[in-house]
Scaffold this motif. Structure first.
Motif, PDB file in Angstrom:
ATOM      1  N   THR A 299      40.079  28.308  46.470  1.00 19.13           N
ATOM      2  CA  THR A 299      38.769  28.936  46.320  1.00 19.13           C
ATOM      3  C   THR A 299      37.677  27.893  46.508  1.00 19.13           C
ATOM      4  OG1 THR A 299      39.672  30.510  44.707  1.00 19.13           O
ATOM      5  CG2 THR A 299      37.264  30.266  44.778  1.00 19.13           C
TER       6      THR A 299
ATOM      7  N   SER B  93      31.443  32.728  46.024  1.00 15.07           N
ATOM      8  CA  SER B  93      32.733  32.070  46.214  1.00 15.07           C
ATOM      9  C   SER B  93      33.616  32.912  47.118  1.00 15.07           C
ATOM     10  CB  SER B  93      33.441  31.837  44.870  1.00 15.07           C
ATOM     11  OG  SER B  93      33.764  33.065  44.251  1.00 15.07           O
TER      12      SER B  93
ATOM     13  N   GLN C   4      37.959  33.033  48.396  1.00 16.62           N
ATOM     14  CA  GLN C   4      39.282  32.464  48.230  1.00 16.62           C
ATOM     15  C   GLN C   4      40.206  32.949  49.337  1.00 16.62           C
ATOM     16  OE1 GLN C   4      40.512  33.890  44.315  1.00 16.62           O
ATOM     17  NE2 GLN C   4      41.788  35.464  45.265  1.00 16.62           N
TER      18      GLN C   4
END
Length: 387
Positions: free
Chosen positions: A288, A300, A302
């Protein structure tokens, strides 16, 4: 052992996992000597079939030597994407049937069935689970059922290939006694050589050395080894969870839009996280990347990755995630990198294309970091002056 709680611990280990996965996709490989690793002569063997082992081939052996010992073998490049996928398939099968599971590595698991014998019978339950894994994944797996993790792990080696064993409660010490000391987890080359110089070649002889003498000989590890030799191991089965992670992030003194600097920080943080993985002898299956803009908006992304602790693999994915994240052209105040979906394992198993020299380079860099700190050696781009 009166008054001692009877535990039921199972160790499951997928047989020659990399080879078995390759055979799933190519049935012509069945019963043939198969060796998996780097293609060049300077590469190393990552895994080999039992047929290849009969020629003296083993993991971590230079490929050049393996070719000399077994020229008729089928040589394959490793495929961590496929191994990671099938590892997750088996993990999901086991977790659907057992409440307490520890995923010890990409291809081995500990199950705590304590208390379940009142309802199912641990022996028959484990045997049925083995059949289910083979039926639903196509992968052969061996196991041993015992009262603790230590004995179950050692006994699984005797159950292979594609077999099963049970060490009855109270028979742990007797089972271990005739085995060579090298079979005892925690006895490496140096400890083995030391004990053999003392005339100790079996676990039985090791178990007869008084604890105070073992403490004088090996310190705290000597006490632990003495208890293991007597079949005692209280270590718990640690439930596997996808939430375990290792992460590093950096908040800058001054918000920045300098792409060279941000790229350098991304590299530096990713290298640190990868080093921590290898230091803890773990692999990750997810990475991530996090950004916080000057207005405190935090974003974010991931991505699932093949189980790895390889800088190059993680850096490539981190850069890809960063490119997708940074789309506002705003000043950035924080950047972070986190890896999760952790399992036990060593960096080398993902280095199928690496030469022995590259493997040694990673090991040398990590040795320097362990001695002088994680900043002691890094890529030049990670040393850019902070802004």
């Amino acid at each position: 052992m009166f008054g001692q709680m009877k535990r039921n611990v199972v160790h499951f280990d997928l047989d020659t996992f990399f080879v078995s996965v390759a055979r799933l996709g190519n049935s012509a490989l069945k019963d043939k000597p198969v060796i998996i690793g780097g293609h060049s002569d300077r590469g190393v063997v990552a895994s080999c079939s039992y047929e290849a082992r009969r020629f003296g081939v083993h993991s971590a052996m230079p490929m050049k030597l393996a070719r000399r010992l077994c020229p008729s073998a089928v040589y394959l490049q490793g495929d961590m994407d496929s191994y990671s996928h099938h590892s997750r398939v088996v993990t999901d099968i086991i977790r659907s049937e057992v409440p307490v599971v520890e995923k010890a590595s990409i291809d081995e698991f500990y199950l705590d069935l304590t208390g379940m014998d009142r309802f199912f019978g641990c022996s028959s339950y484990t045997a049925e689970l083995k059949k289910k894994i083979l039926r639903e994944s196509g992968l052969p797996i061996s196991y041993a059922l015992a009262s603790n993790k230590l004995v179950s792990k050692v006994a699984t080696e005797d159950a292979k290939p594609n077999g099963q064993m049970e060490i009855p409660f109270g028979h742990e010490k007797g089972y271990l006694a005739p085995l060579a000391i090298e079979r005892m987890p925690g006895v490496g080359l140096k400890t083995s050589a030391l004990l053999k110089r003392m005339g100790v070649e079996t676990i039985k002889l090791l178990s007869e050395i008084p604890e105070p003498m073992m403490r004088n000989l090996l310190g705290k590890s000597g006490i632990a080894l003495s208890r293991k030799a007597n079949g005692r191991d209280d270590s718990p089965v640690v439930p596997y969870t996808e939430q375990k992670s290792i992460g590093k992030e950096e908040t800058f003194d001054n918000d920045t839009i300098n792409m060279a600097f941000l790229g350098g920080e991304l590299v530096r943080l990713t290298e640190r996280v990868a080093f921590l993985l290898r230091k803890q002898q773990r692999l990750c299956g997810c990475i991530t990347v996090k950004l916080r803009y000057a207005n405190f908006d935090t974003v974010s992304r991931q991505a699932i990755v093949p189980y790895t602790a390889n800088d190059n693999v993680l850096l490539a994915k981190a850069k890809e995630l960063f490119a997708k994240l940074y789309d506002r052209r705003m000043l950035v105040r924080l950047i972070g990198v986190k890896v999760s979906h952790l399992v036990g394992g060593y960096q080398q198993i993902s280095l199928f294309g690496d030469t022995e020299e590259n493997v040694r380079l990673y090991q040398a860099m990590d040795t320097i970091r362990k001695k002088h700190g994680s900043h002691a050696v890094m890529r030049a781009v990670g040393k850019l002056e902070r802004r």
